[in-house]
Design an enzyme around this catalytic site. Structure first.
Site, mmCIF file in Angstrom:
data_model
loop_
_atom_site.group_PDB
_atom_site.id
_atom_site.type_symbol
_atom_site.label_atom_id
_atom_site.label_comp_id
_atom_site.label_asym_id
_atom_site.label_seq_id
_atom_site.Cartn_x
_atom_site.Cartn_y
_atom_site.Cartn_z
ATOM 1 N N GLU A 26 3.321 -5.443 5.454
ATOM 2 C CA GLU A 26 4.072 -4.365 4.829
ATOM 3 C C GLU A 26 5.998 -4.861 4.712
ATOM 4 O OE1 GLU A 26 3.433 -2.108 3.905
ATOM 5 O OE2 GLU A 26 1.604 -1.022 5.194
ATOM 6 N N HIS B 72 3.817 -4.067 -0.762
ATOM 7 C CA HIS B 72 2.862 -5.432 -0.032
ATOM 8 C C HIS B 72 1.588 -5.934 -0.707
ATOM 9 C CE1 HIS B 72 -0.485 -2.168 1.268
ATOM 10 N NE2 HIS B 72 -0.710 -2.488 0.469
ATOM 11 N N ASN C 171 4.741 -0.469 -2.542
ATOM 12 C CA ASN C 171 5.722 -0.580 -1.770
ATOM 13 C C ASN C 171 5.731 -2.069 -1.533
ATOM 14 O OD1 ASN C 171 3.487 -1.157 0.226
ATOM 15 N ND2 ASN C 171 4.560 -0.735 1.573
ATOM 16 N N ASP D 107 -7.729 -8.306 4.977
ATOM 17 C CA ASP D 107 -7.508 -7.634 6.422
ATOM 18 C C ASP D 107 -8.674 -6.512 6.428
ATOM 19 O OD1 ASP D 107 -7.663 -5.858 4.117
ATOM 20 O OD2 ASP D 107 -4.873 -6.321 3.563
#
Ligand code: F6R
Length: 259
Positions: A152, A147, A145, A77
């Protein structure tokens, strides 16, 4: 329906202890292949989890103990608007920790994730990876979280490369990296389907801050609420943890994979 094989889980002392395992993964992935198949494509991850490994890889490449000609590289990414030379960006980070990757970038054997979201750029990048035979080995980290890359919570499992809005926890974790500027709000990320298409996935997580996400990934429901749980739909996954990151797992699962 293909048979599911649970991820192999190994517990190590710390990130440094994971380095020999990670370098061995690279050696196995790039082991001589038929000339027709070309060099193997290795997908790197960025973030603190992989700093030790990238530095060690740089030393292996400089010392020619791993041959930089025998693989091609990519990563997961990039922040939107961060070309390779911009501090804070993912390619910049990879090149800082492992300068040999910058040499590969110049030589055209490191394929950077586009820092723009034009459909044509994302499609061209995806096609480049396909032409290279697809990702043979993909390294992954996990967000607090859950991800995976910058997918996400809520990201569909069938996603390809796309533009995404970063969760607030993700931005908070990146704050120090961009200080005194604000962390970016958006990125281009490989999708969950893109990640699952790799032959082998190796995910590392170290530290107590990752424990909840790791437990959700390995023990919770396979659901978009925890993007990393998608790994349980892949047949060839290795998870390397330290004890702090593994503290939410039942003793049996930890003991099974312990080394
Ligand atoms: C970054 C990426 C992220 C990180 C994750 C863990 O390219 O794909 O999913 O792997 O946020 O980051 P660290 O390693 O900094 O804890």
């Amino acid at each position: 329906m293909p048979e599911r094989v649970a991820p192999e889980v190994r517990i190590l002392a710390n990130a440094e202890a994971a380095v020999p395992f990670l370098l061995d993964e690279i050696r196995r992935a790039i082991a001589p292949r038929p000339a027709a198949r070309g060099p193997a494509l290795v997908g790197f991850a960025t973030g603190g989890t992989y700093t030790a490994m990238l530095k060690a890889l740089g030393a292996e490449l400089d010392g020619r103990r791993i041959d930089g000609q025998s693989f091609v590289a990519t990563h997961l990414d990039e922040y939107l608007g961060y070309p390779p030379e911009r501090r804070g960006g993912m390619v910049h980070e990879l090149g800082t920790n492992c300068p040999a990757l910058l040499a590969m970038l110049r030589a055209g054997t490191f394929f950077p994730v586009p820092h723009v979201d034009a459909d044509s750029a994302l499609r061209a990048h995806d096609e480049l990876l396909q032409r290279a035979g697809g990702v043979k080995l993909q390294f992954l980290g996990i967000g607090r979280n859950g991800h995976l890359a910058f997918n996400e919570p809520g990201t569909p499992f069938d996603s390809g490369f796309h533009r995404t809005r970063l969760a607030e926890t993700t931005r908070e974790d990146a704050r120090a990296r961009f200080a005194p500027e604000e962390p970016p709000r958006e990125a281009v990320t490989s999708g969950l389907a893109t990640i699952l298409a790799a032959d082998r996935l190796v995910l590392c997580a170290f530290g107590a801050a990752k424990a909840e996400a790791v437990a959700a990934m390995l023990r919770g429901e396979v659901s978009v609420a925890c993007p990393a749980s998608v790994l349980r739909q892949h047949r060839n996954v290795l998870v390397l943890l330290d004890r702090a990151a593994a503290q939410g797992l039942p003793g049996q699962q930890v003991a099974q994979g312990a080394c």
